[in-house]
Design a protein around this motif. Structure first.
Motif, PDB file in Angstrom:
ATOM      1  N   LYS A 142       0.842  -1.117   0.219  1.00  0.00           N
ATOM      2  CA  LYS A 142       0.006  -0.127   0.078  1.00  0.00           C
ATOM      3  C   LYS A 142       0.820   1.290  -0.029  1.00  0.00           C
ATOM      4  O   LYS A 142       0.317   2.501  -0.514  1.00  0.00           O
ATOM      5  N   GLU A 143       1.994   1.288   0.719  1.00  0.00           N
ATOM      6  CA  GLU A 143       2.749   2.348   0.637  1.00  0.00           C
ATOM      7  C   GLU A 143       4.342   1.774   0.560  1.00  0.00           C
ATOM      8  O   GLU A 143       4.614   1.015   0.849  1.00  0.00           O
ATOM      9  N   TYR A 148      -1.143   0.710 -11.282  1.00  0.00           N
ATOM     10  CA  TYR A 148      -1.119   0.649  -9.982  1.00  0.00           C
ATOM     11  C   TYR A 148      -0.202   1.403  -9.343  1.00  0.00           C
ATOM     12  O   TYR A 148      -0.486   2.194  -8.425  1.00  0.00           O
ATOM     13  N   LYS A 191      -0.532   5.266  -7.288  1.00  0.00           N
ATOM     14  CA  LYS A 191      -0.475   5.293  -5.880  1.00  0.00           C
ATOM     15  C   LYS A 191       0.777   6.217  -5.539  1.00  0.00           C
ATOM     16  O   LYS A 191       0.715   6.944  -4.461  1.00  0.00           O
TER      17      LYS A 191
END
Length: 268
Positions: free
Chosen positions: A24-25, A211, A215
């Motif tokens: 996610k990060e 993706y 992000k």
């Protein structure tokens, strides 16, 4: 997490093996290389299977288009015209909603709404149409002397086609067919952007590259990685097709052998 552990967790994620959740990060370069490389499994699958199956249908279309019988020639001509005349993206779109409609009628078509089968069918039909036109042109370009030589040896019908006409046409068509194969692998990047959903975020290389770009708000890392993978894939395709081309022309003197001349497809 080490890069080796990242490869173990995400190397086969696109086919459902390994870590289920995407990072996610704090994305590392190793994560981006690994996940985009994992997505290449789908691009290779779509390209190889569509290329092999499409070759068979393309042969039938190319031969059918040369026939004098309109009941054989016209279906081949219209099939090639429709799939060459419409954008591949639209074909994916209509193919998905056609299979979705058939799914509501009969559960048998449930698998056709998945990319692994439905998108593959669309790619198969599309490349068969383009390759069929290539083979048709090659059949029309066979030197008259080759046919006359076959007649002189008493070869007729299927024997003449199998031993003279088809090998000669394949040799003439192979450089153009190599370009079609390269384009087909590049076209696989449209699969998950055209209607076929990526189940549980298991997509192809472009899916993961997008993706990471979304992000991080930085497309200048994942997209060059994606381009690098496709350059390597293209080199592999050129090498394999070059070996086949050399095999097809092994009986000719070196100066007369047809070389593969790569020309990019700018519009399709």
């Amino acid at each position: 997490m080490s890069c080796l552990q990242t490869i173990q967790d995400y190397g086969l994620r696109s086919i459902g093996i390994g870590e289920r959740l995407l990072p996610k990060e704090n994305f590392t370069l190793c994560e981006q290389f690994t996940l985009i490389g994992s997505g290449m499994i789908w691009n290779i699958y779509f390209g190889v299977v569509a290329l092999v199956t499409g070759f068979v249908l393309a042969t039938a279309l190319g031969v059918g288009k040369t026939q004098a019988n309109p009941w054989i020639r016209k279906p081949a001509e219209w099939f090639i015209f429709i799939f060459r005349g419409s954008p591949l993206f639209i074909q994916f779109f209509f193919g998905y909603f056609l299979f979705l409609s058939l799914k509501s009628v009969n559960p048998f078509f449930d698998a056709f709404t998945a990319a692994w089968l439905g998108a593959l069918i669309v790619l198969f039909l599309n490349t068969a149409a383009y390759t069929g036109e290539i083979f048709y042109g090659a059949l029309q370009s066979i030197p008259k002397g080759d046919v006359e030589a076959a007649d002189a040896y008493g070869l007729t019908g299927w024997t003449r086609f199998r031993r003279v006409i088809w090998p000669t046409s394949l040799r003439l068509a192979w450089p153009a067919y190599t370009n079609e194969a390269i384009f087909l692998f590049h076209a696989t990047t449209l699969v998950f952007f055209s209607g076929f959903p990526a189940w549980q975020q298991r997509g192809d290389a472009l899916y993961y590259a997008s993706y990471f770009a979304d992000k991080t708000f930085n497309p200048f890392v994942p997209y060059p990685i994606l381009a690098g993978y496709f350059i390597v894939l293209t080199v592999c395709v050129i090498s394999v097709f070059g070996l086949i081309n050399a095999r097809l022309n092994r009986h000719l003197p070196q100066a007369q052998r047809r070389k593969i001349n790569l020309r990019p497809n700018l519009i399709r």
